[in-house]
Design a protein around this motif. Structure first.
Motif: not given
Length: 271
Positions: A26-35
């Protein structure tokens, strides 16, 4: 105004979507994992960073109606300001069968990589495996991409394409095999090939029904009763661990079986 410019007079208010595909972030970067972050970084390195930001709000608002991934192409429908959703396609070059054979041969000798993939993680060194045979897991040029949207916006990517890219990155978060599937190898095909290359046990066919006897009356006769199986011979606690192939899993730098043996001894003492 010419007929070719009809869209300039169209309403610009976005039509909201009920039950659309909404980004979890909902805020900030969408992608979480390194890949998945690597995928977004690649698009930003190609000069798409500013244009991608316009699609982030669309992704979070749930404007993507549908999205599906198959080898070399992602197809989506994204609701904009017109009544009919726009059709979006994001293509990437799939690796050939020969190229995948080289990748699988390189991965087959790395048991830890296979264990991480099965655990839902992308091994951190997997890009080097692809680069070692002259390939790149993540595209690094526009020549490897093809992006299309049916909207009248002439910029690529438009916000509809960008929203799809963000949801695609989140799908990579959930299942790293989707990156490999996008490049042309499904999860099942890859795992089957790796097991075969590592000399995994073949799956024996299930036994079929016993043939009918020549004498119809014998069909109703009781057959011989097989002897009861002999009880297992007592052995040392944890002996079953010695019968298994070495597990390709390390915990704090030590094989997992070293942590299991004390548990087997404790169970044996209680019994």
């Amino acid at each position: 105004m010419s007929e070719d410019e009809w869209w300039r007079d169209a309403p610009t208010r976005t039509i909201k979507v009920e039950n659309g595909l909404r980004a979890r972030s909902t805020r900030g970067d969408i992608a979480r994992t390194w890949w998945s972050r690597r995928f977004i970084e690649v698009l930003e390195e190609l000069g798409l960073g500013g244009r991608l930001e316009r699609g982030k709000r669309y992704a979070r608002q749930g404007q993507v109606v549908s999205m599906s991934l198959s080898p070399s192409i992602v197809v989506a429908t994204v609701q904009g300001s017109r009544p009919a959703p726009y059709r979006v396609k994001i293509g990437v070059k799939a690796f050939t069968a020969d190229q995948w054979a080289q990748v699988e041969q390189a991965l087959a000798g790395r048991a830890l990589y296979l264990a991480k993939l099965l655990a839902g993680e992308m091994p951190t060194g997997i890009e080097e495996v692809f680069e070692g045979i002259g390939l790149r897991l993540f595209p690094n040029s526009f020549a490897e991409f093809s992006m299309e949207c049916s909207c009248p916006d002439w910029e690529v990517p438009c916000k509809h394409l960008a929203a799809t890219c963000y949801l695609l990155a989140e799908s990579f978060d959930t299942d790293p095999f989707e990156i490999l599937a996008w490049r042309g190898r499904s999860r099942q095909d890859l795992l089957d090939s790796l097991r075969a290359r590592r000399g995994g046990p073949a799956v024996a066919p299930e036994p079929g029904p016993d043939p009918l006897p020549d004498d119809p009356a014998a069909f109703w006769a009781a057959g011989s009763v097989p002897p009861a199986p002999a009880p297992p011979a007592p052995g040392a606690p944890g002996a079953v661990l010695d019968r298994l192939d070495p597990l390709p899993v390390l915990l704090r730098g030590r094989p997992l079986t070293e942590y299991l043996r004390p548990a087997y001894r404790a169970f044996a003492e209680e019994a």
